[in-house]
Design an enzyme around this catalytic site. Structure first.
Site, short mmCIF file in Angstrom:
data_model
loop_
_atom_site.label_atom_id
_atom_site.label_comp_id
_atom_site.label_asym_id
_atom_site.label_seq_id
_atom_site.Cartn_x
_atom_site.Cartn_y
_atom_site.Cartn_z
N GLY A 1 -11.12 -1.43 0.68
CA GLY A 1 -10.23 -0.95 -0.26
C GLY A 1 -10.35 0.45 -0.75
O GLY A 1 -10.60 1.29 -0.24
N ASP B 1 -10.14 -11.01 9.30
CA ASP B 1 -10.22 -9.83 8.63
C ASP B 1 -11.59 -9.10 8.45
O ASP B 1 -11.64 -7.96 8.38
CB ASP B 1 -9.45 -10.06 7.29
CG ASP B 1 -9.31 -9.12 6.17
OD1 ASP B 1 -8.92 -8.12 6.42
OD2 ASP B 1 -10.15 -8.86 5.35
N GLU C 1 -2.73 -15.08 1.15
CA GLU C 1 -1.30 -14.97 1.67
C GLU C 1 -0.98 -16.42 1.68
O GLU C 1 -1.64 -17.32 1.78
CB GLU C 1 -1.33 -14.29 2.92
CG GLU C 1 -2.00 -12.93 3.07
CD GLU C 1 -1.21 -11.93 2.58
OE1 GLU C 1 0.14 -12.15 2.61
OE2 GLU C 1 -1.79 -10.79 2.22
N VAL D 1 -11.42 -0.31 5.10
CA VAL D 1 -12.79 -1.16 4.84
C VAL D 1 -12.94 -0.91 3.36
O VAL D 1 -13.22 0.14 2.80
CB VAL D 1 -13.89 -0.70 5.73
CG1 VAL D 1 -15.30 -1.84 5.43
CG2 VAL D 1 -13.64 -1.11 7.31
N ARG E 1 13.91 -1.38 5.72
CA ARG E 1 14.63 -1.91 4.46
C ARG E 1 15.21 -0.80 3.51
O ARG E 1 14.79 0.40 3.82
CB ARG E 1 13.38 -2.71 3.74
CG ARG E 1 12.88 -3.79 4.47
CD ARG E 1 11.55 -4.44 3.87
NE ARG E 1 10.50 -3.49 3.64
CZ ARG E 1 9.43 -3.84 3.03
NH1 ARG E 1 9.13 -4.89 2.55
NH2 ARG E 1 8.43 -2.77 3.17
N LYS F 1 -13.31 -5.55 9.86
CA LYS F 1 -13.98 -4.64 8.86
C LYS F 1 -15.39 -4.37 9.22
O LYS F 1 -15.79 -3.04 9.51
CB LYS F 1 -14.02 -5.20 7.36
CG LYS F 1 -12.65 -5.03 6.94
CD LYS F 1 -12.60 -5.88 5.81
CE LYS F 1 -11.17 -5.81 5.05
NZ LYS F 1 -10.98 -6.82 3.92
N GLY G 1 -6.10 -4.59 -2.78
CA GLY G 1 -5.08 -4.47 -3.85
C GLY G 1 -4.24 -3.08 -3.62
O GLY G 1 -4.74 -2.09 -3.03
N LYS H 1 -6.87 -1.70 9.08
CA LYS H 1 -8.24 -2.15 9.79
C LYS H 1 -7.79 -2.74 11.28
O LYS H 1 -8.95 -2.48 12.09
CB LYS H 1 -8.80 -3.18 8.99
CG LYS H 1 -8.03 -4.29 8.66
CD LYS H 1 -8.25 -4.76 7.03
CE LYS H 1 -6.85 -5.62 6.78
NZ LYS H 1 -6.77 -5.97 5.68
N VAL I 1 0.76 -1.17 -0.08
CA VAL I 1 0.05 -0.03 -0.07
C VAL I 1 0.93 1.16 -0.12
O VAL I 1 0.73 2.23 -0.73
CB VAL I 1 -1.01 0.08 1.16
CG1 VAL I 1 -1.82 1.41 1.00
CG2 VAL I 1 -2.01 -1.44 1.27
N1 HSE Z 1 -6.85 -10.34 2.30
C1 HSE Z 1 -7.84 -9.24 2.46
C2 HSE Z 1 -9.16 -9.74 1.30
C3 HSE Z 1 -7.11 -7.87 1.85
O1 HSE Z 1 -8.79 -10.55 0.86
O2 HSE Z 1 -10.07 -8.84 1.23
C4 HSE Z 1 -7.88 -6.58 2.25
O3 HSE Z 1 -8.25 -6.62 3.66
#
Ligand code: HSE
Length: 416
Positions: free
Chosen positions: A129, A196, A185, A127, A44, A200, A298, A100, A12
């Site tokens: 994206g 997740d 992931e 929330v 980094r 939200k 994204g 979030k 991001v």
């Molecule tokens: N892994 C989350 C999703 C990313 O798939 O919605 C955004 O929170």
């Protein structure tokens, strides 16, 4: 010139830089000022970038720089993000975040701090994206009495379920595909266990109803127990299975809130929200149902929401609008989930034909309505029950077991 700092140069953070650089002209016009990234915090090294000389490993360098008035936090995770954001708000810097976890856990505290110091704490990207949802709830729909919010809030799980429904894939195969395509992931537990989505819906619930809902007070179920059989029974009921975050305002002033896979009628506006897309339905007394749809994750969608907040911050450096605010909640604000009656689908197994198993089910649940899925096999039966609480359902498990029936799964049936 507005000087800002960015904490974190991950997916991001690098997207924020990309959007700020590629859209510099239009952003300056909208902000009525040029926006310049003075410092980027990351441990980094990033050699060879046009802004490589902006990096620092020392947060104090940002905190103690009086020129920096806005800090963008896109590190993720609770710490050190919380300590950094708190320090910024205590030191006269407005904060924009996409985090979030931070907002869901610490929103009430950070909003109060921002308000006390007349600063902004904005989190549109936390929330959905790139889907506008925080401002619409707090501003555009503010004249409504909102009664319910229900959303497909996690793209990873929506992709997996879509593959299970459309291509009859098993959960493990759909997850492996999501990982291969970069939609999940390597450790997908926060997504597939519903954590997740829980963060939200807690943020949306807090915003819509004005009292903080903490993630650990919410019933959270993921999608790992969903099988191809469940998907088949959902089809027989005229529905699809979606992972839903849902909150309802109750007449007693409390909220009913849950994250769970649900049967969603094919007539529902959320039924066709597929693949990695998100969809959020907000029910208002004046507007009826309003649905928001788009890419919920994204790099660039999320970065665009972050930069929009930065523009808003630059235009209103001293916040006198207080558009985002909620308070801490009373301890019993969330109604115990297991006490709330809901319609449910139940799948049982046992030895014998499905007809025989369902006769036994009816001895325990006389009002059960049978579902028959395509390819139904001997040894299984599916049925629906209306308005039964989890506590009541669990109380019937011994009676099912006495008849040789094992409860394999139960799935909430949505009412939207
Ligand atoms: N892994 C989350 C999703 C990313 O798939 O919605 C955004 O929170």
């Amino acid at each position: 010139m507005a000087e800002i700092a960015v904490l974190g140069h991950g997916v991001v953070g690098s997207g924020v830089l990309e959007v700020l650089i590629s859209h510099a002209n239009s952003i300056s016009k909208r902000a009525k000022e040029d926006i310049h990234v003075k410092r980027i915090l990351d441990l980094r090294e990033f050699p060879g970038l046009p802004y490589s000389d902006c990096f620092t490993k020392d947060f104090q360098e940002i905190l103690n720089d009086p020129e920096i008035k806005i800090v963008v936090e896109v590190m993720g995770g609770l710490e050190p993000a919380f300590s950094y954001v708190k320090a910024c708000l205590e030191n006269g810097k407005s904060v924009v975040t996409s985090n979030k976890e931070l907002v869901a856990q610490k929103g009430a505290e950070l909003l109060a701090l921002a308000q006390k110091n007349n600063l902004n704490f904005l989190f549109e990207a936390s929330v959905g994206g790139g889907i506008p949802i925080i401002r619409p709830i707090s501003q555009c729909l503010a004249a409504n009495e909102m009664t319910e919010i229900a959303g497909i809030l996690n793209g990873t799980t929506n992709f997996i379920l879509t593959k299970m429904i459309r291509e009859h894939m098993a959960f493990d195969d759909a997850l492996a595909l999501a990982q291969k395509l970069g939609y999940a992931e390597r450790d997908p537990s926060a997504d597939v266990e519903g954590i997740d989505a829980c963060r939200k819906i807690c943020i949306l619930a807090s915003l819509a109803f004005g009292s903080h809902v903490y993630p650990d007070s919410v019933h959270t179920e993921g999608i790992t127990a969903i099988t191809k059989e469940d998907v088949g029974y959902a089809g027989a009921w005229g529905s699809v299975i979606k992972l839903i975050g849902e909150v309802k305002k109750l007449e007693n002033g409390r909220v009913h809130i849950q994250v769970a896979p649900m049967f969603i009628s094919r007539e529902s506006q959320l039924a066709n929200v597929d693949d990695v897309f998100n969809g959020i339905l907000v029910r208002g007394d004046a507007t009826g149902d309003v649905v928001f749809y788009g890419k919920g994750a994204g790099k660039l969608p999320t970065a665009s929401a972050v930069v929009a907040d930065v523009i808003d911050c630059v235009r209103h450096l001293k916040s006198d609008r207080k558009i985002l605010y909620w308070e801490d909640a009373k301890p019993d604000y969330v109604q115990p989930w297991e006490d709330t009656p809901q319609d449910v689908f139940v799948r049982v197994s046992g030895s014998g034909e499905s007809d025989t198993l369902f006769d036994l089910v009816q001895q325990v649940f006389p009002n059960a309505v049978r579902l028959i899925r395509r390819d139904e096999e001997t040894g299984e039966a599916g049925f629906t029950l209306s308005q039964i609480s989890e506590k009541e359902l669990r109380g019937k498990i011994p009676a099912l077991e006495e008849r040789g029936l094992k409860l394999e799964n139960r799935i909430t049936i949505a009412d939207f």
